[in-house]
Scaffold this motif. Structure first.
Motif, PDB file in Angstrom:
ATOM      1  N   VAL A   1       4.167  23.708  33.406  1.00  0.00           N
ATOM      2  CA  VAL A   1       3.636  22.847  32.338  1.00  0.00           C
ATOM      3  C   VAL A   1       3.915  21.379  32.645  1.00  0.00           C
ATOM      4  CG1 VAL A   1       3.908  22.242  29.903  1.00  0.00           C
ATOM      5  CG2 VAL A   1       3.633  24.633  30.574  1.00  0.00           C
ATOM      6  N   ALA A   2       5.134  21.090  33.103  1.00  0.00           N
ATOM      7  CA  ALA A   2       5.456  19.698  33.459  1.00  0.00           C
ATOM      8  C   ALA A   2       4.477  19.205  34.522  1.00  0.00           C
ATOM      9  CB  ALA A   2       6.893  19.610  33.972  1.00  0.00           C
TER      10      ALA A   2
ATOM     11  N   GLY B   1      11.868  18.682  32.945  1.00  0.00           N
ATOM     12  CA  GLY B   1      11.389  19.950  33.490  1.00  0.00           C
ATOM     13  C   GLY B   1      10.429  19.652  34.627  1.00  0.00           C
TER      14      GLY B   1
ATOM     15  N   ALA C   1       9.551  20.237  28.948  1.00  0.00           N
ATOM     16  CA  ALA C   1       8.808  21.447  29.336  1.00  0.00           C
ATOM     17  C   ALA C   1       9.728  22.333  30.173  1.00  0.00           C
ATOM     18  CB  ALA C   1       7.553  21.054  30.117  1.00  0.00           C
TER      19      ALA C   1
ATOM     20  N   ALA D   1      16.006  27.842  27.452  1.00  0.00           N
ATOM     21  CA  ALA D   1      16.846  26.748  27.947  1.00  0.00           C
ATOM     22  C   ALA D   1      16.816  25.525  27.034  1.00  0.00           C
ATOM     23  CB  ALA D   1      16.401  26.351  29.356  1.00  0.00           C
TER      24      ALA D   1
ATOM     25  N   GLY E   1       8.453  22.470  36.104  1.00  0.00           N
ATOM     26  CA  GLY E   1       7.732  23.729  36.348  1.00  0.00           C
ATOM     27  C   GLY E   1       6.235  23.569  36.146  1.00  0.00           C
TER      28      GLY E   1
ATOM     29  N   ARG F   1      16.763  19.902  36.562  1.00  0.00           N
ATOM     30  CA  ARG F   1      17.887  20.415  37.364  1.00  0.00           C
ATOM     31  C   ARG F   1      17.403  20.821  38.750  1.00  0.00           C
ATOM     32  NH1 ARG F   1      18.998  26.635  35.195  1.00  0.00           N
ATOM     33  NH2 ARG F   1      17.012  27.469  35.913  1.00  0.00           N
ATOM     34  N   ASN F   2      16.097  21.079  38.874  1.00  0.00           N
ATOM     35  CA  ASN F   2      15.519  21.485  40.148  1.00  0.00           C
ATOM     36  C   ASN F   2      15.145  20.227  40.941  1.00  0.00           C
ATOM     37  OD1 ASN F   2      13.834  22.384  42.226  1.00  0.00           O
ATOM     38  ND2 ASN F   2      13.131  24.134  41.015  1.00  0.00           N
TER      39      ASN F   2
ATOM     40  N   GLU G   1      20.085  24.388  25.245  1.00  0.00           N
ATOM     41  CA  GLU G   1      21.092  23.920  26.208  1.00  0.00           C
ATOM     42  C   GLU G   1      20.700  22.538  26.775  1.00  0.00           C
ATOM     43  OE1 GLU G   1      21.372  26.801  29.401  1.00  0.00           O
ATOM     44  OE2 GLU G   1      22.210  25.292  30.749  1.00  0.00           O
TER      45      GLU G   1
ATOM     46  N   ASP H   1      11.738  28.481  27.295  1.00  0.00           N
ATOM     47  CA  ASP H   1      12.063  28.545  25.864  1.00  0.00           C
ATOM     48  C   ASP H   1      13.581  28.674  25.651  1.00  0.00           C
ATOM     49  OD1 ASP H   1       9.326  28.775  25.916  1.00  0.00           O
ATOM     50  OD2 ASP H   1       9.222  30.566  24.669  1.00  0.00           O
TER      51      ASP H   1
ATOM     52  N   TYR I   1       2.099  21.658  22.053  1.00  0.00           N
ATOM     53  CA  TYR I   1       1.905  23.004  22.605  1.00  0.00           C
ATOM     54  C   TYR I   1       0.531  23.136  23.262  1.00  0.00           C
ATOM     55  CZ  TYR I   1       0.990  28.057  22.572  1.00  0.00           C
ATOM     56  OH  TYR I   1       0.645  29.332  22.938  1.00  0.00           O
ATOM     57  N   PRO I   2       0.504  23.350  24.581  1.00  0.00           N
ATOM     58  CA  PRO I   2      -0.781  23.547  25.261  1.00  0.00           C
ATOM     59  C   PRO I   2      -1.205  25.013  25.194  1.00  0.00           C
ATOM     60  CG  PRO I   2       1.010  23.310  26.875  1.00  0.00           C
ATOM     61  CD  PRO I   2       1.653  23.378  25.525  1.00  0.00           C
TER      62      PRO I   2
ATOM     63  N   ALA J   1       6.903  24.478  23.744  1.00  0.00           N
ATOM     64  CA  ALA J   1       6.968  25.933  23.547  1.00  0.00           C
ATOM     65  C   ALA J   1       6.209  26.373  22.299  1.00  0.00           C
ATOM     66  CB  ALA J   1       8.427  26.362  23.450  1.00  0.00           C
TER      67      ALA J   1
HETATM   68  N1  NAP Z   1       2.859  28.115  31.667  1.00  0.00           N
HETATM   69  C1  NAP Z   1       2.167  28.295  30.580  1.00  0.00           C
HETATM   70  O1  NAP Z   1       1.076  28.880  30.641  1.00  0.00           O
HETATM   71  C2  NAP Z   1       2.631  27.736  29.248  1.00  0.00           C
HETATM   72  C3  NAP Z   1       1.648  27.495  28.273  1.00  0.00           C
HETATM   73  C4  NAP Z   1       2.046  26.947  27.049  1.00  0.00           C
HETATM   74  C5  NAP Z   1       3.385  26.641  26.811  1.00  0.00           C
HETATM   75  N2  NAP Z   1       4.317  26.920  27.782  1.00  0.00           N
HETATM   76  C6  NAP Z   1       5.726  26.557  27.476  1.00  0.00           C
HETATM   77  O2  NAP Z   1       6.119  25.454  28.292  1.00  0.00           O
HETATM   78  C7  NAP Z   1       7.524  25.569  28.619  1.00  0.00           C
HETATM   79  C8  NAP Z   1       7.676  25.512  30.133  1.00  0.00           C
HETATM   80  O3  NAP Z   1       6.952  26.603  30.693  1.00  0.00           O
HETATM   81  P1  NAP Z   1       6.587  26.623  32.249  1.00  0.00           P
HETATM   82  O4  NAP Z   1       5.468  27.630  32.393  1.00  0.00           O
HETATM   83  O5  NAP Z   1       6.384  25.268  32.757  1.00  0.00           O
HETATM   84  O6  NAP Z   1       7.908  27.253  32.848  1.00  0.00           O
HETATM   85  P2  NAP Z   1       8.359  27.259  34.396  1.00  0.00           P
HETATM   86  O7  NAP Z   1       7.209  26.965  35.292  1.00  0.00           O
HETATM   87  O8  NAP Z   1       9.133  28.500  34.577  1.00  0.00           O
HETATM   88  O9  NAP Z   1       9.349  26.001  34.452  1.00  0.00           O
HETATM   89  C9  NAP Z   1      10.505  26.031  33.676  1.00  0.00           C
HETATM   90  C10 NAP Z   1      11.302  24.746  33.880  1.00  0.00           C
HETATM   91  O10 NAP Z   1      12.475  24.860  33.072  1.00  0.00           O
HETATM   92  C11 NAP Z   1      13.622  24.644  33.916  1.00  0.00           C
HETATM   93  N3  NAP Z   1      14.757  25.390  33.410  1.00  0.00           N
HETATM   94  C12 NAP Z   1      14.853  26.725  33.209  1.00  0.00           C
HETATM   95  N4  NAP Z   1      16.066  27.045  32.727  1.00  0.00           N
HETATM   96  C13 NAP Z   1      16.774  25.876  32.633  1.00  0.00           C
HETATM   97  C14 NAP Z   1      18.082  25.550  32.223  1.00  0.00           C
HETATM   98  N5  NAP Z   1      18.927  26.481  31.775  1.00  0.00           N
HETATM   99  N6  NAP Z   1      18.461  24.248  32.265  1.00  0.00           N
HETATM  100  C15 NAP Z   1      17.605  23.292  32.705  1.00  0.00           C
HETATM  101  N7  NAP Z   1      16.332  23.544  33.111  1.00  0.00           N
HETATM  102  C16 NAP Z   1      15.930  24.823  33.079  1.00  0.00           C
HETATM  103  C17 NAP Z   1      13.170  25.138  35.279  1.00  0.00           C
HETATM  104  O11 NAP Z   1      14.023  24.677  36.271  1.00  0.00           O
HETATM  105  P3  NAP Z   1      14.237  25.588  37.616  1.00  0.00           P
HETATM  106  O12 NAP Z   1      13.025  25.341  38.464  1.00  0.00           O
HETATM  107  O13 NAP Z   1      15.494  25.060  38.191  1.00  0.00           O
HETATM  108  O14 NAP Z   1      14.353  27.025  37.160  1.00  0.00           O
HETATM  109  C18 NAP Z   1      11.764  24.550  35.332  1.00  0.00           C
HETATM  110  O15 NAP Z   1      11.807  23.177  35.611  1.00  0.00           O
HETATM  111  C19 NAP Z   1       7.989  26.879  27.986  1.00  0.00           C
HETATM  112  O16 NAP Z   1       8.566  26.560  26.728  1.00  0.00           O
HETATM  113  C20 NAP Z   1       6.723  27.673  27.768  1.00  0.00           C
HETATM  114  O17 NAP Z   1       6.801  28.571  26.678  1.00  0.00           O
HETATM  115  C21 NAP Z   1       3.976  27.453  28.989  1.00  0.00           C
END
Ligand code: NAP
Length: 253
Positions: free
Chosen positions: A11-12, A7, A65, A70, A9, A32-33, A73, A68, A108-109, A89
């Motif tokens: 969190v990564a 990932g 990361a 994805a 995005g 994938r991005n 898959e 949720d 989980y952060p 998640a």
């Molecule tokens: N952000 C927060 O505040 C936070 C806090 C705690 C936990 N989390 C958890 O951490 C995880 C990631 O959250 P995030 O905020 O980092 O999300 P995000 O910024 O939206 O990044 C999502 C990542 O998932 C990839 N992705 C989405 N659909 C996909 C698919 N079908 N196949 C392959 N890759 C896919 C995206 O790729 P693309 O760029 O190509 O779409 C991107 O790299 C989630 O489970 C979320 O619940 C988030």
């Protein structure tokens, strides 16, 4: 520890920065991005890949990361026997990873995370593992990036924490958004409210929010409430939210 980040995005990006700052090595970013993965790989002086089939098998930990929805898959064909694999998640069971390895878990952060911020926030980590090895390694990783001792939380605890987190962060931020839009339309500077917002958060450190509620709804100040609703007649969505929250405060639930 050597880590593969799956990932690219928010969190990564931010956890990767925390890991490198703590002395860990991100040996690969898989996403994938392609553009976002290359950007993170450049930042961490490492390699990137766009396909799970190209995943580096030499890491100690694989952190997934992705959104949720994805997760299922992304790990469908992933096999990392002997490795520790975790997702980030709050509301997804660790068992989504049970076919990937025997040592799986969740990391989980409990923080609102955006990779466009220029500082590294404090991030409390709640983790769990499928076995002793996964739990020990995830706990060690969590301890290396968090100022407070990380805590073990099972899927049920994490789900409840996530609900509470959505309320205190996502809902509150949405109310700030609505208030900012109201201010813009009414030619008020939203930033005038920052001291009030800061004081509200400051009080939470020493008091229960239930003991510090103020405002016309808490005082049953009906004339003031009516004046506010009159002003809000040109803001129908915000008016509905105002009425709903006023009733909620009056019920004191
Ligand atoms: N952000 C927060 O505040 C936070 C806090 C705690 C936990 N989390 C958890 O951490 C995880 C990631 O959250 P995030 O905020 O980092 O999300 P995000 O910024 O939206 O990044 C999502 C990542 O998932 C990839 N992705 C989405 N659909 C996909 C698919 N079908 N196949 C392959 N890759 C896919 C995206 O790729 P693309 O760029 O190509 O779409 C991107 O790299 C989630 O489970 C979320 O619940 C988030």
């Amino acid at each position: 520890m050597d880590i593969v980040m799956i990932g690219s995005g928010n969190v990564a990006g931010v956890l990767g920065r925390k890991f490198t700052a703590a002395g860990h090595k991100i040996i690969q970013v898989v996403s994938r991005n392609r553009a976002a993965a290359s950007e993170l790989a450049y930042e961490w002086d490492t390699e990137s890949a766009s396909y799970m089939s190209l995943i580096n098998k030499q890491a100690d930990i694989y952190l997934i990361a992705v959104s949720d929805n994805a997760l299922g898959e992304v790990v469908e064909d992933l096999k990392l026997p002997g490795k520790v694999v975790a997702h980030t998640a709050g509301s997804v069971s660790k068992d989504v990873l049970k076919n990937v390895t025997d040592h799986y878990g969740v990391f989980y952060p409990l923080q609102s995370i955006r990779k466009d911020i220029s500082y590294l926030p404090d991030i409390p980590i709640y983790y769990e593992g499928s076995d002793e090895r996964a739990e020990a390694i995830l706990g060690k990783l969590a301890g290396s990036v968090s100022s407070k001792p990380p805590r073990i939380a099972d899927g049920n605890d994490r789900l409840k924490l996530h609900v509470a987190a959505v309320i205190v962060n996502n809902f509150t931020n949405h109310l700030y958004t609505l208030a900012e839009q109201f201010c813009m339309k009414e030619h008020i500077d939203f930033r005038q409210l920052i001291p009030l917002i800061e004081e509200t958060v400051q009080r939470l450190k020493t008091s229960s929010p239930a003991d510090t509620q103020t405002g016309p709804a808490a005082r049953n100040d009906e004339q003031t409430l009516q004046k506010h609703l009159d002003i809000l007649k040109d803001h129908p969505h915000l008016k509905n939210v105002y009425i709903f929250l006023t009733e909620s405060i009056k019920q004191k639930e």
